[in-house]
Design an enzyme around this catalytic site. Structure first.
Site, PDB file in Angstrom:
ATOM      1  N   HIS A  44      48.109  41.038  41.283  1.00  0.00           N
ATOM      2  CA  HIS A  44      46.827  40.638  41.852  1.00  0.00           C
ATOM      3  C   HIS A  44      47.097  39.800  43.083  1.00  0.00           C
ATOM      4  O   HIS A  44      48.009  38.960  43.085  1.00  0.00           O
ATOM      5  CB  HIS A  44      45.989  39.839  40.846  1.00  0.00           C
ATOM      6  CG  HIS A  44      45.646  40.633  39.635  1.00  0.00           C
ATOM      7  ND1 HIS A  44      44.651  41.596  39.657  1.00  0.00           N
ATOM      8  CD2 HIS A  44      46.182  40.650  38.399  1.00  0.00           C
ATOM      9  CE1 HIS A  44      44.590  42.161  38.461  1.00  0.00           C
ATOM     10  NE2 HIS A  44      45.510  41.607  37.682  1.00  0.00           N
ATOM     11  N   ILE A  45      46.317  40.006  44.109  1.00  0.00           N
ATOM     12  CA  ILE A  45      46.469  39.283  45.366  1.00  0.00           C
ATOM     13  C   ILE A  45      46.100  37.817  45.171  1.00  0.00           C
ATOM     14  O   ILE A  45      46.810  36.924  45.621  1.00  0.00           O
ATOM     15  CB  ILE A  45      45.616  39.951  46.464  1.00  0.00           C
ATOM     16  CG1 ILE A  45      46.126  41.380  46.711  1.00  0.00           C
ATOM     17  CG2 ILE A  45      45.627  39.127  47.741  1.00  0.00           C
ATOM     18  CD1 ILE A  45      45.198  42.262  47.520  1.00  0.00           C
TER      19      ILE A  45
ATOM     20  N   ARG B   2      36.858  36.931  35.277  1.00  0.00           N
ATOM     21  CA  ARG B   2      38.089  37.517  35.835  1.00  0.00           C
ATOM     22  C   ARG B   2      39.354  36.991  35.169  1.00  0.00           C
ATOM     23  O   ARG B   2      40.443  37.453  35.454  1.00  0.00           O
ATOM     24  CB  ARG B   2      38.193  37.220  37.327  1.00  0.00           C
ATOM     25  CG  ARG B   2      37.162  37.894  38.174  1.00  0.00           C
ATOM     26  CD  ARG B   2      37.483  37.682  39.654  1.00  0.00           C
ATOM     27  NE  ARG B   2      36.340  37.918  40.482  1.00  0.00           N
ATOM     28  CZ  ARG B   2      35.982  39.102  40.958  1.00  0.00           C
ATOM     29  NH1 ARG B   2      36.718  40.161  40.692  1.00  0.00           N
ATOM     30  NH2 ARG B   2      34.917  39.226  41.707  1.00  0.00           N
TER      31      ARG B   2
ATOM     32  N   TYR C 132      41.432  37.255  49.845  1.00  0.00           N
ATOM     33  CA  TYR C 132      42.434  38.317  49.770  1.00  0.00           C
ATOM     34  C   TYR C 132      43.349  38.404  50.989  1.00  0.00           C
ATOM     35  O   TYR C 132      44.272  39.210  51.008  1.00  0.00           O
ATOM     36  CB  TYR C 132      41.742  39.666  49.551  1.00  0.00           C
ATOM     37  CG  TYR C 132      40.915  39.699  48.287  1.00  0.00           C
ATOM     38  CD1 TYR C 132      41.521  39.703  47.037  1.00  0.00           C
ATOM     39  CD2 TYR C 132      39.529  39.694  48.336  1.00  0.00           C
ATOM     40  CE1 TYR C 132      40.771  39.714  45.879  1.00  0.00           C
ATOM     41  CE2 TYR C 132      38.765  39.711  47.175  1.00  0.00           C
ATOM     42  CZ  TYR C 132      39.399  39.724  45.957  1.00  0.00           C
ATOM     43  OH  TYR C 132      38.652  39.735  44.810  1.00  0.00           O
TER      44      TYR C 132
END
Length: 138
Positions: free
Chosen positions: A97-98, A108, A22
């Protein structure tokens, strides 16, 4: 123009949690950069680990904000209620989303939000948020 940056679970740990995935940047840094780049945009920012609080924030964004940049975190893959909230409001929502959720674990790779948001941006680190803002400004 008013845009809400709305973050879901664990994003309060941005800059500390798994920096290899992240990044090390914080949301304070991001907001500072966004406010410098877009001085005519008023940014609101909110984070919650609680699904119902995020749903309430989406409901309350209607009539107060011109758009929402939403990173629903893990709720992206699990929350029908959050999807229903996005679908129920007239304010445009851009999913961000990062990391690239398509390059992550199998569970995911599905976004329940994708079908009801204006668009989805992922994989560009915190810059995904700037790209989400750009999409709303267009």
């Amino acid at each position: 123009m008013k845009i809400l940056i709305l973050n879901g679970p664990n994003l309060n740990l941005q800059g500390q949690r798994q920096p290899d995935v992240y990044g090390a940047g914080t949301f304070d840094d991001l907001l500072h950069r966004l406010r410098e780049r877009y001085p005519n945009v008023e940014f609101g920012c909110m984070q919650s680990n609680v699904e119902g609080v995020l749903i309430d924030a989406l409901h309350e964004a209607q009539g107060r904000y011109h758009g929402v940049v939403l990173n629903a975190g893990g709720y992206t893959h699990t929350s029908v209620a959050l999807r229903d909230a996005v679908a129920a409001v007239a304010v445009p929502v851009v999913e961000v989303h990062i990391s690239s959720i398509l390059a992550r674990e199998e569970f995911r790779r599905v976004s329940l939000l994708a079908g009801v948001v204006k668009g989805s941006i992922m994989g560009f680190g915190l810059d995904s948020y700037r790209l989400g803002v750009e999409a709303l400004l267009e």
